[in-house]
Design a protein around this motif. Structure first.
Motif, PDB file in Angstrom:
ATOM      1  N   MET A 291       0.856  -1.189   0.000  1.00  0.00           N
ATOM      2  CA  MET A 291       0.000   0.000   0.000  1.00  0.00           C
ATOM      3  C   MET A 291       0.889   1.235   0.000  1.00  0.00           C
ATOM      4  N   THR A 292       0.499   2.202  -0.756  1.00  0.00           N
ATOM      5  CA  THR A 292       1.322   3.409  -0.852  1.00  0.00           C
ATOM      6  C   THR A 292       1.252   4.211   0.437  1.00  0.00           C
ATOM      7  N   ALA A 293       2.241   5.080   0.586  1.00  0.00           N
ATOM      8  CA  ALA A 293       2.290   5.936   1.779  1.00  0.00           C
ATOM      9  C   ALA A 293       1.023   6.777   1.852  1.00  0.00           C
ATOM     10  N   PHE A 294       0.602   7.042   3.051  1.00  0.00           N
ATOM     11  CA  PHE A 294      -0.623   7.788   3.249  1.00  0.00           C
ATOM     12  C   PHE A 294      -0.474   8.650   4.484  1.00  0.00           C
ATOM     13  N   GLY A 295      -0.439   9.937   4.290  1.00  0.00           N
ATOM     14  CA  GLY A 295      -0.361  10.846   5.425  1.00  0.00           C
ATOM     15  C   GLY A 295       1.020  10.910   6.022  1.00  0.00           C
ATOM     16  N   PRO A 296       1.158  11.670   7.087  1.00  0.00           N
ATOM     17  CA  PRO A 296       2.461  11.815   7.736  1.00  0.00           C
ATOM     18  C   PRO A 296       2.852  10.524   8.449  1.00  0.00           C
ATOM     19  N   PRO A 297       4.167  10.259   8.610  1.00  0.00           N
ATOM     20  CA  PRO A 297       4.599   9.045   9.307  1.00  0.00           C
ATOM     21  C   PRO A 297       4.065   9.014  10.745  1.00  0.00           C
ATOM     22  N   ILE A 298       3.676   7.830  11.198  1.00  0.00           N
ATOM     23  CA  ILE A 298       3.198   7.643  12.570  1.00  0.00           C
ATOM     24  C   ILE A 298       4.373   7.227  13.435  1.00  0.00           C
ATOM     25  N   GLU A 299       4.530   7.902  14.567  1.00  0.00           N
ATOM     26  CA  GLU A 299       5.571   7.533  15.522  1.00  0.00           C
ATOM     27  C   GLU A 299       4.898   6.899  16.730  1.00  0.00           C
ATOM     28  N   SER A 300       5.277   5.668  17.065  1.00  0.00           N
ATOM     29  CA  SER A 300       4.733   5.038  18.262  1.00  0.00           C
ATOM     30  C   SER A 300       5.531   5.503  19.471  1.00  0.00           C
ATOM     31  N   ASP A 301       4.922   5.361  20.649  1.00  0.00           N
ATOM     32  CA  ASP A 301       5.633   5.651  21.895  1.00  0.00           C
ATOM     33  C   ASP A 301       5.495   4.426  22.798  1.00  0.00           C
ATOM     34  N   ALA A 302       5.936   4.540  24.033  1.00  0.00           N
ATOM     35  CA  ALA A 302       5.916   3.376  24.924  1.00  0.00           C
ATOM     36  C   ALA A 302       4.494   2.834  25.103  1.00  0.00           C
ATOM     37  N   ALA A 303       3.520   3.735  25.165  1.00  0.00           N
ATOM     38  CA  ALA A 303       2.143   3.310  25.399  1.00  0.00           C
ATOM     39  C   ALA A 303       1.540   2.625  24.175  1.00  0.00           C
ATOM     40  N   THR A 304       1.955   3.008  22.982  1.00  0.00           N
ATOM     41  CA  THR A 304       1.332   2.479  21.764  1.00  0.00           C
ATOM     42  C   THR A 304       2.205   1.449  21.048  1.00  0.00           C
ATOM     43  N   ALA A 305       3.427   1.229  21.515  1.00  0.00           N
ATOM     44  CA  ALA A 305       4.354   0.323  20.822  1.00  0.00           C
ATOM     45  C   ALA A 305       3.761  -1.072  20.586  1.00  0.00           C
TER      46      ALA A 305
ATOM     47  N   PHE B  85       0.669  -1.960  20.129  1.00  0.00           N
ATOM     48  CA  PHE B  85      -0.352  -1.857  19.087  1.00  0.00           C
ATOM     49  C   PHE B  85       0.303  -1.794  17.706  1.00  0.00           C
ATOM     50  N   PHE B  86       1.307  -0.917  17.559  1.00  0.00           N
ATOM     51  CA  PHE B  86       1.929  -0.747  16.247  1.00  0.00           C
ATOM     52  C   PHE B  86       2.861  -1.904  15.893  1.00  0.00           C
ATOM     53  N   ALA B  87       3.461  -2.552  16.896  1.00  0.00           N
ATOM     54  CA  ALA B  87       4.285  -3.743  16.622  1.00  0.00           C
ATOM     55  C   ALA B  87       3.402  -4.862  16.070  1.00  0.00           C
ATOM     56  N   ALA B  88       2.200  -5.006  16.621  1.00  0.00           N
ATOM     57  CA  ALA B  88       1.259  -6.006  16.103  1.00  0.00           C
ATOM     58  C   ALA B  88       0.825  -5.635  14.689  1.00  0.00           C
ATOM     59  N   ALA B  89       0.562  -4.347  14.443  1.00  0.00           N
ATOM     60  CA  ALA B  89       0.162  -3.903  13.100  1.00  0.00           C
ATOM     61  C   ALA B  89       1.246  -4.253  12.079  1.00  0.00           C
ATOM     62  N   ALA B  90       2.506  -4.157  12.483  1.00  0.00           N
ATOM     63  CA  ALA B  90       3.605  -4.494  11.575  1.00  0.00           C
ATOM     64  C   ALA B  90       3.575  -5.968  11.195  1.00  0.00           C
ATOM     65  N   ARG B  91       2.958  -6.809  12.047  1.00  0.00           N
ATOM     66  CA  ARG B  91       2.815  -8.255  11.789  1.00  0.00           C
ATOM     67  C   ARG B  91       1.447  -8.581  11.190  1.00  0.00           C
ATOM     68  N   ASP B  92       0.696  -7.543  10.763  1.00  0.00           N
ATOM     69  CA  ASP B  92      -0.659  -7.719  10.231  1.00  0.00           C
ATOM     70  C   ASP B  92      -1.604  -8.327  11.269  1.00  0.00           C
TER      71      ASP B  92
ATOM     72  N   HIS C 299      -3.822  17.484   6.824  1.00  0.00           N
ATOM     73  CA  HIS C 299      -2.361  17.646   6.922  1.00  0.00           C
ATOM     74  C   HIS C 299      -1.866  17.680   5.477  1.00  0.00           C
ATOM     75  N   PRO C 300      -0.835  18.463   5.171  1.00  0.00           N
ATOM     76  CA  PRO C 300      -0.368  18.540   3.781  1.00  0.00           C
ATOM     77  C   PRO C 300      -0.035  17.175   3.169  1.00  0.00           C
ATOM     78  N   ALA C 301       0.368  16.208   3.987  1.00  0.00           N
ATOM     79  CA  ALA C 301       0.737  14.890   3.459  1.00  0.00           C
ATOM     80  C   ALA C 301      -0.456  14.124   2.890  1.00  0.00           C
TER      81      ALA C 301
ATOM     82  N   GLU D 278       7.973   4.879   5.712  1.00  0.00           N
ATOM     83  CA  GLU D 278       8.379   5.656   6.894  1.00  0.00           C
ATOM     84  C   GLU D 278       7.293   5.559   7.942  1.00  0.00           C
ATOM     85  N   GLY D 279       7.661   5.403   9.191  1.00  0.00           N
ATOM     86  CA  GLY D 279       6.686   5.396  10.272  1.00  0.00           C
ATOM     87  C   GLY D 279       6.072   4.028  10.495  1.00  0.00           C
TER      88      GLY D 279
END
Ligand SMILES: [Zn+2]
Length: 130
Positions: free
Chosen positions: A1-15, A17-24, A71-73, A118-119
Motif C-alpha cells: 500500500m502506498t504511503a498515506f499521510g504523515p509518518p506515525i511515531e509510536s511511543d511506549a504506550a502504543t508500541a 499496538f503498532f508492533a502487532a500492526a507491523a505483523r498484520d 495535513h499537507p501529506a 516511513e513510520g
C-alpha cells in the motif's frame, strides 16, 4: 500500500499496538479482571489492561468522505473515506476505509494493514461488500 499521510511515531504506550500492526495483527486492550475489550486509546478499567489479539473484523457504523486535507501529506490522496468500525469484540475503531464498493451501515469490514516506508504500520478498514 502506498504511503498515506504523515509518518506515525509510536511511543511506549502504543508500541505493542503498532508492533502487532507491523505483523498484520490487530490487538486491543483487554481487562484482565472483567474481560472487557477497549479501543486502543483506553488505558483504565477495573483491572490491568493487557494487549490481546482481536478477530480483525467488524461492521461499518458510519463513514465520511474527506475532501479537505487535514495535513499537507494527505493532499495528493483526496478524496478519501474515513470510517468508524464496530469490531467483533465491541470497541469502535476509526480507520481509513479502502476497497471497492459503496459503503453502507452494517457492511462487513475486514481490518487490514498499511506498511508505509516511513513510520509505523497501521490498520485500515477494507469493505467486504454487502
Ligand atoms: Zn475491567
Amino acid at each position: 500500500m502506498t504511503a498515506f499521510g504523515p509518518p506515525i511515531e509510536s511511543d511506549a504506550a502504543t508500541a505493542p499496538f503498532f508492533a502487532a500492526a507491523a505483523r498484520d495483527e490487530l490487538v486491543l486492550p483487554r481487562c484482565a479482571s472483567c474481560g472487557g475489550w477497549y479501543p486502543p486509546e483506553v488505558t483504565i478499567c477495573c483491572g490491568a489492561l493487557e494487549w490481546a489479539a482481536a478477530a480483525g473484523h467488524g461492521i461499518l457504523v458510519t463513514w465520511a468522505v474527506v475532501h479537505t486535507a487535514p495535513h499537507p501529506a494527505f493532499a495528493s490522496l483526496l478524496p478519501f473515506r474515513t470510517a468508524l468500525v464496530e469490531l467483533a469484540e465491541g470497541p469502535w475503531l476509526q480507520v481509513r476505509l479502502v476497497g471497492p464498493g459503496e459503503p453502507a451501515a452494517g457492511c462487513p469490514v475486514r481490518i487490514t494493514f498499511a506498511h508505509p516506508a516511513e513510520g509505523a504500520s497501521y490498520p485500515v478498514g477494507t469493505l467486504e461488500g454487502p
